[in-house]
Design a protein around this motif. Sequence first.
Motif, PDB file in Angstrom:
ATOM      1  N   HIS A 267       0.849  -1.200   0.000  1.00 21.28           N
ATOM      2  CA  HIS A 267       0.000   0.000   0.000  1.00 21.28           C
ATOM      3  C   HIS A 267       0.883   1.249   0.000  1.00 21.28           C
ATOM      4  CE1 HIS A 267      -3.339   2.536   0.505  1.00 21.28           C
ATOM      5  NE2 HIS A 267      -3.771   2.195   1.701  1.00 21.28           N
ATOM      6  N   VAL A 294      11.308  -9.080 -16.469  1.00 25.89           N
ATOM      7  CA  VAL A 294       9.934  -8.908 -15.977  1.00 25.89           C
ATOM      8  C   VAL A 294       8.981  -9.724 -16.844  1.00 25.89           C
ATOM      9  CG1 VAL A 294       8.034  -7.244 -15.732  1.00 25.89           C
ATOM     10  CG2 VAL A 294      10.330  -6.607 -14.987  1.00 25.89           C
ATOM     11  N   VAL A 301       8.521 -11.228 -11.224  1.00 21.46           N
ATOM     12  CA  VAL A 301       9.284  -9.974 -11.130  1.00 21.46           C
ATOM     13  C   VAL A 301       8.389  -8.897 -11.728  1.00 21.46           C
ATOM     14  CG1 VAL A 301      11.400  -8.752 -11.758  1.00 21.46           C
ATOM     15  CG2 VAL A 301      11.419 -11.253 -11.521  1.00 21.46           C
ATOM     16  N   ARG A 302       8.114  -7.869 -10.943  1.00 17.00           N
ATOM     17  CA  ARG A 302       7.193  -6.826 -11.424  1.00 17.00           C
ATOM     18  C   ARG A 302       7.927  -5.520 -11.613  1.00 17.00           C
ATOM     19  NH1 ARG A 302       1.010  -7.644  -9.792  1.00 17.00           N
ATOM     20  NH2 ARG A 302       0.941  -9.745 -10.623  1.00 17.00           N
ATOM     21  N   PHE A 306       4.342   0.390 -11.601  1.00 14.32           N
ATOM     22  CA  PHE A 306       3.504   0.216 -12.790  1.00 14.32           C
ATOM     23  C   PHE A 306       2.292  -0.625 -12.424  1.00 14.32           C
ATOM     24  CE2 PHE A 306       4.958   1.366 -17.129  1.00 14.32           C
ATOM     25  CZ  PHE A 306       5.986   2.218 -16.738  1.00 14.32           C
ATOM     26  N   GLY A 307       1.163  -0.291 -13.038  1.00  9.14           N
ATOM     27  CA  GLY A 307      -0.054  -1.068 -12.819  1.00  9.14           C
ATOM     28  C   GLY A 307      -0.820  -0.542 -11.615  1.00  9.14           C
ATOM     29  N   ARG A 309      -4.757  -1.481  -9.373  1.00  9.46           N
ATOM     30  CA  ARG A 309      -5.999  -2.249  -9.314  1.00  9.46           C
ATOM     31  C   ARG A 309      -7.148  -1.488  -9.977  1.00  9.46           C
ATOM     32  NH1 ARG A 309      -7.685  -5.974  -5.717  1.00  9.46           N
ATOM     33  NH2 ARG A 309      -5.852  -7.090  -6.381  1.00  9.46           N
ATOM     34  N   LYS A 312      -6.627   1.714 -15.194  1.00  8.36           N
ATOM     35  CA  LYS A 312      -6.206   0.889 -16.310  1.00  8.36           C
ATOM     36  C   LYS A 312      -5.750   1.789 -17.452  1.00  8.36           C
ATOM     37  CE  LYS A 312      -6.885  -2.717 -13.882  1.00  8.36           C
ATOM     38  NZ  LYS A 312      -5.714  -3.244 -13.154  1.00  8.36           N
ATOM     39  N   TYR A 353       3.570  -6.264 -24.038  1.00  6.83           N
ATOM     40  CA  TYR A 353       3.282  -6.916 -22.747  1.00  6.83           C
ATOM     41  C   TYR A 353       2.572  -5.936 -21.804  1.00  6.83           C
ATOM     42  CZ  TYR A 353       4.057  -9.187 -18.211  1.00  6.83           C
ATOM     43  OH  TYR A 353       3.881  -9.759 -16.973  1.00  6.83           O
ATOM     44  N   PHE A 354       3.130  -4.731 -21.684  1.00  5.69           N
ATOM     45  CA  PHE A 354       2.583  -3.745 -20.740  1.00  5.69           C
ATOM     46  C   PHE A 354       1.332  -3.077 -21.304  1.00  5.69           C
ATOM     47  CE2 PHE A 354       7.040  -4.299 -19.822  1.00  5.69           C
ATOM     48  CZ  PHE A 354       7.021  -4.544 -18.465  1.00  5.69           C
ATOM     49  N   PHE A 385       3.010   9.936   3.145  1.00  5.13           N
ATOM     50  CA  PHE A 385       1.719   9.549   2.568  1.00  5.13           C
ATOM     51  C   PHE A 385       0.620   9.748   3.627  1.00  5.13           C
ATOM     52  CE2 PHE A 385       0.152   5.905  -0.441  1.00  5.13           C
ATOM     53  CZ  PHE A 385      -1.115   6.444  -0.480  1.00  5.13           C
TER      54      PHE A 385
HETATM   55  N1  ACO Z   1       4.859  -5.451 -13.724  1.00  9.75           N
HETATM   56  C1  ACO Z   1       4.721  -6.507 -14.549  1.00  9.75           C
HETATM   57  N2  ACO Z   1       3.557  -7.159 -14.727  1.00  9.75           N
HETATM   58  C2  ACO Z   1       2.502  -6.751 -14.027  1.00  9.75           C
HETATM   59  C3  ACO Z   1       2.583  -5.638 -13.158  1.00  9.75           C
HETATM   60  C4  ACO Z   1       3.809  -4.990 -13.013  1.00  9.75           C
HETATM   61  N3  ACO Z   1       3.951  -3.928 -12.196  1.00  9.75           N
HETATM   62  N4  ACO Z   1       1.365  -5.426 -12.578  1.00  9.75           N
HETATM   63  C5  ACO Z   1       0.560  -6.361 -13.097  1.00  9.75           C
HETATM   64  N5  ACO Z   1       1.242  -7.163 -13.972  1.00  9.75           N
HETATM   65  C6  ACO Z   1       0.695  -8.242 -14.796  1.00  9.75           C
HETATM   66  C7  ACO Z   1       0.394  -9.467 -13.965  1.00  9.75           C
HETATM   67  O1  ACO Z   1       1.487 -10.377 -13.965  1.00  9.75           O
HETATM   68  C8  ACO Z   1      -0.795 -10.019 -14.699  1.00  9.75           C
HETATM   69  O2  ACO Z   1      -0.339 -10.653 -15.873  1.00  9.75           O
HETATM   70  P1  ACO Z   1      -1.078 -11.992 -16.438  1.00  9.75           P
HETATM   71  O3  ACO Z   1      -2.445 -11.519 -16.831  1.00  9.75           O
HETATM   72  O4  ACO Z   1      -0.233 -12.447 -17.551  1.00  9.75           O
HETATM   73  O5  ACO Z   1      -1.115 -12.947 -15.263  1.00  9.75           O
HETATM   74  C9  ACO Z   1      -1.580  -8.802 -15.146  1.00  9.75           C
HETATM   75  O6  ACO Z   1      -0.582  -7.770 -15.274  1.00  9.75           O
HETATM   76  C10 ACO Z   1      -2.655  -8.345 -14.165  1.00  9.75           C
HETATM   77  O7  ACO Z   1      -2.059  -8.183 -12.872  1.00  9.75           O
HETATM   78  P2  ACO Z   1      -2.811  -8.342 -11.504  1.00  9.75           P
HETATM   79  O8  ACO Z   1      -1.811  -8.702 -10.441  1.00  9.75           O
HETATM   80  O9  ACO Z   1      -3.998  -9.227 -11.653  1.00  9.75           O
HETATM   81  O10 ACO Z   1      -3.340  -6.881 -11.286  1.00  9.75           O
HETATM   82  P3  ACO Z   1      -3.857  -6.281  -9.922  1.00  9.75           P
HETATM   83  O11 ACO Z   1      -4.894  -5.315 -10.264  1.00  9.75           O
HETATM   84  O12 ACO Z   1      -4.205  -7.342  -8.945  1.00  9.75           O
HETATM   85  O13 ACO Z   1      -2.546  -5.577  -9.343  1.00  9.75           O
HETATM   86  C11 ACO Z   1      -1.011  -4.011  -8.574  1.00  9.75           C
HETATM   87  C12 ACO Z   1      -2.394  -4.225  -9.166  1.00  9.75           C
HETATM   88  C13 ACO Z   1      -0.884  -4.766  -7.223  1.00  9.75           C
HETATM   89  C14 ACO Z   1      -0.825  -2.522  -8.289  1.00  9.75           C
HETATM   90  C15 ACO Z   1       0.051  -4.509  -9.576  1.00  9.75           C
HETATM   91  O14 ACO Z   1      -0.075  -3.847 -10.797  1.00  9.75           O
HETATM   92  C16 ACO Z   1       1.466  -4.405  -9.034  1.00  9.75           C
HETATM   93  O15 ACO Z   1       1.923  -5.317  -8.318  1.00  9.75           O
HETATM   94  N6  ACO Z   1       2.188  -3.298  -9.359  1.00  9.75           N
HETATM   95  C17 ACO Z   1       3.505  -3.075  -8.840  1.00  9.75           C
HETATM   96  C18 ACO Z   1       3.415  -2.555  -7.405  1.00  9.75           C
HETATM   97  C19 ACO Z   1       2.966  -1.119  -7.324  1.00  9.75           C
HETATM   98  O16 ACO Z   1       3.448  -0.257  -8.050  1.00  9.75           O
HETATM   99  N7  ACO Z   1       2.034  -0.844  -6.387  1.00  9.75           N
HETATM  100  C20 ACO Z   1       1.545   0.524  -6.145  1.00  9.75           C
HETATM  101  C21 ACO Z   1       0.107   0.644  -6.429  1.00  9.75           C
HETATM  102  S1  ACO Z   1      -0.413   2.325  -6.216  1.00  9.75           S
HETATM  103  C22 ACO Z   1      -0.719   2.529  -4.575  1.00  9.75           C
HETATM  104  O17 ACO Z   1      -0.925   1.630  -3.800  1.00  9.75           O
HETATM  105  C23 ACO Z   1      -0.684   3.910  -4.018  1.00  9.75           C
END
Ligand code: ACO
Length: 430
Positions: A267, A294, A301-302, A306-307, A309, A312, A353-354, A385
Motif C-alpha cells: 500500500h 519482468v 518480477v514486477r 507500474f499497474g 488495481r 487501467k 506486454y505492458f 503519505f
Molecule cells: N509489472 C509486470 N507485470 C505486471 C505488473 C507490473 N507492475 N502489474 C501487473 N502485472 C501483470 C500481472 O502479472 C498479470 O499478468 P497476467 O495476466 O499475464 O497474469 C496482469 O498484469 C494483471 O495483474 P494483476 O496482479 O492481476 O493486477 P492487480 O490489479 O491485482 O494488481 C497491482 C495491481 C498490485 C498494483 C500490480 O499492478 C502491481 O503489483 N504493481 C507493482 C506494485 C505497485 O506499483 N504498487 C503501487 C500501487 S499504487 C498505490 O498503492 C498507491
Amino acid sequence: MADTLTVVDNRTGKQYELPIQNGTVRAMDLRQIKTAPDDFGLMTYDPALMGTANCRSAITFIDGDKGILLYRGYPIEQLAEESDFLETAYLILFGELPTATQQQTWVREITLHTMLHENIKKFMEGFQYDAHPMGIFLSTVGALSTFYPDAKQIFDKVSRLRQTHRLIAKVPSIAAYAFRHSIGRPYIYPDNELSFSGNFLNMLFKMTELKYHPNPVLARALDVLFILHADHEQNCSTTAMRNIGSSHVDPYSALAGAAAALYGPLHGGANEAVLRMLGEIGSVARVPEFIKRVKASDGDVRLMGFGHRVYKSYDPRAKVIKKIADLVFAVTGKNPLLEIALEIERIALQDEYFVSRKLYPNVDFYSGLIYQAMGFPVEMFPVLFAIPRTAGWIAQWEEMLLDPEQKIARPRQIYVGPAQRDYIARDKRA
Ligand code: ACO
C-alpha cells in the motif's frame, strides 16, 4: 426496461427479482434465496472485496479506465494547479471549497493546533534510537486518544471538528518528530508564521539557524504531493479506518489502524520498492535486460510503480508528479535514478506486454525519486503519505458515522474447518 435482476435458483427452480440500484444488487437481497426454511440463505463470496461496494460516498470519484480522479467533483489536475493542501483538505472534509472567511478560520485553527503536548514528546523519546518513523507515527497517533478523551464523543459535531483540527495540524508535527528521533536530532517546534508545508520542512530540516526559510519550490512541491495523496476512496487503509471506526472507537485509535494498513509494502511502501528496483537496475543501458526479465518471469518480477488495481490507463496523479519532478530537480539537482525511470517508462509504454495488460506508471513511480531528492530517507515515504491521507481518512470516517445505512462492520465467512468433534485427552492424542 426494468432495473431488476432475475435470478433462477437451479437447486429449487424458484425465480427471484432483485432490484438494481446504482449498478449494484444488495447482497442482503440474496438472503431470501434458500433451499429450505432453515437454510441460512445465499451469500456472496468476495475475498478482498473486489466486486463489492462497501458504502455510498460523496468524497472521491475515480474512473480507472479513463484515468479520472475527482475530489468532491473537482479534477485532481485543477486542484494540483490551483489549490493548496489545506484548502483541498477543507474541500474533502466539508464538501465545498472554502470561502475567503472559511479559509482564514480553517488555516488559523490548524495553525493553532500544531503544537504537541510535552508529554507526547516524552512518549516519543521512549522509542528505540533507530525506530522506524512509521512505527513511531502510528503509535503516537493512537496515543493521542489518551491525551484527548473528549474524542470519544464521536456523535458530537463540535467534538468531531475539534479532533479534525487537532489531527490535521498535529500529524505533520508527529511525523517530523518521528523523523528527527530516527536520526537522533532534537525535535523542532512548529513555526506558525510558515505555511503548512513550509512549517513541516522547518520541523524536519532546521538545524542551528534562528529562523528556517523553506525553499518555496520545495514547499510547493510537497504541498502538491500532499494534494495528490489526500484521498483515494475505498483503498485498504481507508477501509481499515471505516471498519475500525464502525465500532464507534475514537478517531485517533481508528486512524492509528488506518496508518498501520498504510505501513504495508503493498500500500504505502510501493515507492520505496521503485527506488530499490531503480538502484538494482543501476544504469539506463541495463533497462532492456530488466524489462525482458519482468516479461519472462510470469508475474514474479514486477515493474514496481507500474499497474494499478483501479487505474487501467495513466494514473492522473503520476502525470502531475512527473511535472513536479522537473521543478524539484531544478532545485536539488537531478536524481541520478531519473534517467533509468524515464527509460523504463519509454520502453514499457511501447511494449505489447505492458500495453495489452494496461500497465501504466502509477503515483508511486516518480514520487520516491522526488522525496529522495528532497532529502527524505525511504523510511519516511509512508509517513509522507499518511500526513495528507489523514484528511481523507477523517472525511471517510465521518461520512461512515453519519450514514444511517452503516453499522459495525461484520463480514461473513465460509467456514472450511473441521466439523464439530469431541475434545481428545492429552495422553490420547496421536
Ligand atoms: N509489472 C509486470 N507485470 C505486471 C505488473 C507490473 N507492475 N502489474 C501487473 N502485472 C501483470 C500481472 O502479472 C498479470 O499478468 P497476467 O495476466 O499475464 O497474469 C496482469 O498484469 C494483471 O495483474 P494483476 O496482479 O492481476 O493486477 P492487480 O490489479 O491485482 O494488481 C497491482 C495491481 C498490485 C498494483 C500490480 O499492478 C502491481 O503489483 N504493481 C507493482 C506494485 C505497485 O506499483 N504498487 C503501487 C500501487 S499504487 C498505490 O498503492 C498507491
